[in-house]
Design a protein around this motif. Structure first.
Motif, PDB file in Angstrom:
ATOM      1  N   UNK A 136      33.012 -17.486 -34.029  1.00 61.00           N
ATOM      2  CA  UNK A 136      32.065 -18.229 -33.205  1.00 61.00           C
ATOM      3  C   UNK A 136      32.145 -17.785 -31.755  1.00 61.00           C
ATOM      4  N   UNK A 137      33.369 -17.619 -31.253  1.00 63.13           N
ATOM      5  CA  UNK A 137      33.538 -17.212 -29.856  1.00 63.13           C
ATOM      6  C   UNK A 137      32.904 -15.853 -29.607  1.00 63.13           C
ATOM      7  N   UNK A 138      33.152 -14.923 -30.540  1.00 59.24           N
ATOM      8  CA  UNK A 138      32.609 -13.584 -30.365  1.00 59.24           C
ATOM      9  C   UNK A 138      31.094 -13.586 -30.520  1.00 59.24           C
ATOM     10  N   UNK A 139      30.623 -14.367 -31.494  1.00 58.87           N
ATOM     11  CA  UNK A 139      29.184 -14.375 -31.791  1.00 58.87           C
ATOM     12  C   UNK A 139      28.396 -14.966 -30.637  1.00 58.87           C
ATOM     13  N   UNK A 145      22.888 -11.872 -27.725  1.00 59.63           N
ATOM     14  CA  UNK A 145      21.549 -11.271 -27.728  1.00 59.63           C
ATOM     15  C   UNK A 145      21.146 -10.847 -29.135  1.00 59.63           C
ATOM     16  N   UNK A 146      21.999 -10.101 -29.874  1.00 54.02           N
ATOM     17  CA  UNK A 146      21.652  -9.839 -31.276  1.00 54.02           C
ATOM     18  C   UNK A 146      21.451 -11.113 -32.088  1.00 54.02           C
ATOM     19  N   UNK A 148      20.200 -13.967 -31.075  1.00 51.31           N
ATOM     20  CA  UNK A 148      18.855 -14.501 -30.816  1.00 51.31           C
ATOM     21  C   UNK A 148      17.801 -13.654 -31.517  1.00 51.31           C
ATOM     22  N   UNK A 149      17.970 -12.333 -31.468  1.00 45.97           N
ATOM     23  CA  UNK A 149      17.007 -11.455 -32.142  1.00 45.97           C
ATOM     24  C   UNK A 149      16.990 -11.739 -33.638  1.00 45.97           C
ATOM     25  N   UNK A 150      18.164 -12.076 -34.179  1.00 48.30           N
ATOM     26  CA  UNK A 150      18.261 -12.409 -35.600  1.00 48.30           C
ATOM     27  C   UNK A 150      17.333 -13.560 -35.970  1.00 48.30           C
ATOM     28  N   UNK A 151      17.261 -14.569 -35.087  1.00 46.63           N
ATOM     29  CA  UNK A 151      16.389 -15.709 -35.396  1.00 46.63           C
ATOM     30  C   UNK A 151      14.938 -15.267 -35.430  1.00 46.63           C
ATOM     31  N   UNK A 152      14.563 -14.368 -34.497  1.00 46.94           N
ATOM     32  CA  UNK A 152      13.193 -13.848 -34.510  1.00 46.94           C
ATOM     33  C   UNK A 152      12.934 -13.103 -35.815  1.00 46.94           C
ATOM     34  N   UNK A 153      13.929 -12.301 -36.245  1.00 49.08           N
ATOM     35  CA  UNK A 153      13.786 -11.543 -37.489  1.00 49.08           C
ATOM     36  C   UNK A 153      13.541 -12.468 -38.670  1.00 49.08           C
ATOM     37  N   UNK A 154      14.277 -13.576 -38.715  1.00 48.13           N
ATOM     38  CA  UNK A 154      14.109 -14.500 -39.844  1.00 48.13           C
ATOM     39  C   UNK A 154      12.722 -15.117 -39.841  1.00 48.13           C
ATOM     40  N   UNK A 155      12.221 -15.472 -38.642  1.00 44.11           N
ATOM     41  CA  UNK A 155      10.868 -16.043 -38.569  1.00 44.11           C
ATOM     42  C   UNK A 155       9.857 -15.021 -39.063  1.00 44.11           C
ATOM     43  N   UNK A 156      10.023 -13.759 -38.623  1.00 40.56           N
ATOM     44  CA  UNK A 156       9.089 -12.716 -39.049  1.00 40.56           C
ATOM     45  C   UNK A 156       9.140 -12.550 -40.563  1.00 40.56           C
ATOM     46  N   UNK A 157      10.339 -12.608 -41.142  1.00 39.85           N
ATOM     47  CA  UNK A 157      10.467 -12.438 -42.592  1.00 39.85           C
ATOM     48  C   UNK A 157       9.747 -13.557 -43.327  1.00 39.85           C
ATOM     49  N   UNK A 158       9.911 -14.799 -42.844  1.00 43.20           N
ATOM     50  CA  UNK A 158       9.254 -15.928 -43.510  1.00 43.20           C
ATOM     51  C   UNK A 158       7.740 -15.781 -43.438  1.00 43.20           C
ATOM     52  N   UNK A 159       7.227 -15.477 -42.222  1.00 41.83           N
ATOM     53  CA  UNK A 159       5.773 -15.323 -42.067  1.00 41.83           C
ATOM     54  C   UNK A 159       5.274 -14.170 -42.942  1.00 41.83           C
TER      55      UNK A 159
ATOM     56  N   UNK B  64      28.279 -10.540 -40.630  1.00 42.12           N
ATOM     57  CA  UNK B  64      27.382 -11.690 -40.494  1.00 42.12           C
ATOM     58  C   UNK B  64      25.940 -11.226 -40.286  1.00 42.12           C
ATOM     59  N   UNK B  65      25.750 -10.253 -39.386  1.00 48.41           N
ATOM     60  CA  UNK B  65      24.388  -9.759 -39.142  1.00 48.41           C
ATOM     61  C   UNK B  65      23.837  -9.035 -40.361  1.00 48.41           C
ATOM     62  N   UNK B  66      24.705  -8.285 -41.047  1.00 43.15           N
ATOM     63  CA  UNK B  66      24.242  -7.603 -42.260  1.00 43.15           C
ATOM     64  C   UNK B  66      23.757  -8.616 -43.288  1.00 43.15           C
ATOM     65  N   UNK B  67      24.461  -9.738 -43.400  1.00 38.14           N
ATOM     66  CA  UNK B  67      24.046 -10.785 -44.337  1.00 38.14           C
ATOM     67  C   UNK B  67      22.662 -11.309 -43.983  1.00 38.14           C
ATOM     68  N   UNK B  68      22.428 -11.538 -42.683  1.00 38.91           N
ATOM     69  CA  UNK B  68      21.120 -12.064 -42.266  1.00 38.91           C
ATOM     70  C   UNK B  68      20.023 -11.065 -42.595  1.00 38.91           C
ATOM     71  N   UNK B  69      20.271  -9.790 -42.248  1.00 36.89           N
ATOM     72  CA  UNK B  69      19.247  -8.775 -42.505  1.00 36.89           C
ATOM     73  C   UNK B  69      19.007  -8.637 -44.005  1.00 36.89           C
ATOM     74  N   UNK B  70      20.078  -8.741 -44.805  1.00 35.61           N
ATOM     75  CA  UNK B  70      19.917  -8.627 -46.256  1.00 35.61           C
ATOM     76  C   UNK B  70      19.073  -9.779 -46.781  1.00 35.61           C
ATOM     77  N   UNK B  71      19.290 -10.987 -46.242  1.00 33.57           N
ATOM     78  CA  UNK B  71      18.493 -12.126 -46.693  1.00 33.57           C
ATOM     79  C   UNK B  71      17.020 -11.919 -46.363  1.00 33.57           C
ATOM     80  N   UNK B  72      16.738 -11.461 -45.137  1.00 35.23           N
ATOM     81  CA  UNK B  72      15.345 -11.214 -44.752  1.00 35.23           C
ATOM     82  C   UNK B  72      14.730 -10.133 -45.622  1.00 35.23           C
ATOM     83  N   UNK B  73      15.520  -9.099 -45.905  1.00 35.86           N
ATOM     84  CA  UNK B  73      15.025  -7.993 -46.717  1.00 35.86           C
ATOM     85  C   UNK B  73      14.686  -8.469 -48.127  1.00 35.86           C
TER      86      UNK B  73
END
Lengths: 183, 101
Positions: A136-139, A145-146, A148-159, B64-73
């Motif tokens: 958690x501390x590292x993340x 920044x990555x 936050x981008x991850x959340x955008x990626x998930x929204x794009x995937x859902x849409x 962790x990020x790989x898991x997220x990208x894999x889920x989206x993929x």
């Protein structure tokens, strides 16, 4: 003790992976995939990655494989796979390529060729804090920044998923229907 | 006593090769997808192994990020397979030759 657990988990992972590839029925493939994912989660626990082991079980075994099974059941492709091969040389060639890749990777593991990244050392893994706390501390500091981008990626995937599987409305001209095939 | 790093890497290499061979051999698009997941998992195992070997939490955060990208993929890929299946009545990769000249 740890060696025994490692041997059991590694064997289970490899055997289930072979099951994924060799099962005729896609449902059996999906169930073998669950076996592999669980075994890899055990290997994660052995290496003190407790958080990732939990996430692996929840996200992969709990969500991804269920999604796979949903699609298999929805489409009803759980019967047969076309077995006559239009490219007869493809299968032996693929097996040969796999063997070459395996030997290459094992040679890499045995040697000390890939020792590049030592200078890029981040926060330490070992210490008094728990694994979750450290991640958690590292993340939320180094990797915010990555994240936050991850959340955008998930929204794009859902849409994207909704757009892809949406049925065209009756009044709509089927302009995106490239080959004009009747439905 | 703890197991040596190399043995984890060997397991990861075997898993990755099995997945890659599966993508090449199988022709059902869904099973090919599962084999891709297998390859991603092998790489995750390598990341975690090196995170412990180098005493660096970055490897685990990356998993962790790989898991997220894999889920989206998986979400987008399965949507594409469903869309294809509606038109073609089959999920065999060889039938998708629309771009063939």
């Amino acid at each position: 003790m740890e060696t025994v657990v490692f041997l059991l988990a590694a064997t289970a992972a490899v055997v289930s992976a072979l099951g994924v590839v060799m099962a005729r029925n896609p449902v059996h493939s999906a169930l073998s995939l669950v076996g592999t994912l669980f075994a890899v989660a055990v290997l994660f626990v052995l290496q003190e990655a407790h958080f990732l082991a939990a996430v692996q079980v929840i996200v992969y075994a709990g969500a991804v494989v269920v999604l796979f099974l949903f699609v298999i059941m929805l489409l009803g492709v759980d019967r047969h796979e076309m077995l006559d091969d239009p490219l007869p040389f493809q299968r032996p060639l693929a097996l040969a390529a796999g063997a070459v890749a395996l030997f290459g990777l094992l040679a890499l593991v045995g040697g000390t060729v890939a020792t590049g990244g030592f200078s890029a050392r981040g926060p330490a893994l070992s210490g008094s804090e728990g694994n979750v706390e450290r991640i958690a501390k590292s993340l939320f500091t180094d990797f915010i920044w990555p994240f936050e981008i991850t959340s955008v990626l998930l929204v794009i995937a859902v849409v994207g998923a909704i757009v892809l599987v949406r049925e065209g409305r009756p009044g709509e001209a089927e302009a995106e229907d490239g080959d004009g095939a009747p439905r | 006593m703890s197991v040596d790093t190399q043995y984890y890497l060997i397991v990861a290499a075997i898993l990755f090769t099995v997945g890659a061979t599966g993508v090449l051999v199988r022709r059902n698009a869904l099973v090919m997808f599962m084999c891709v997941e297998l390859m991603l998992n092998a790489v995750n195992l390598t990341f975690v192994t090196f995170a412990r070997a180098l005493d660096d939490i970055g490897g685990q955060v990356f998993v962790f990020f790989v898991l997220v990208v894999a889920a989206a993929e998986v979400v987008v890929g399965l949507a594409i397979i469903v869309a294809i299946f509606r038109k073609r009545q089959g999920a065999t990769a060889d039938d998708l030759n629309l771009l063939k000249g």
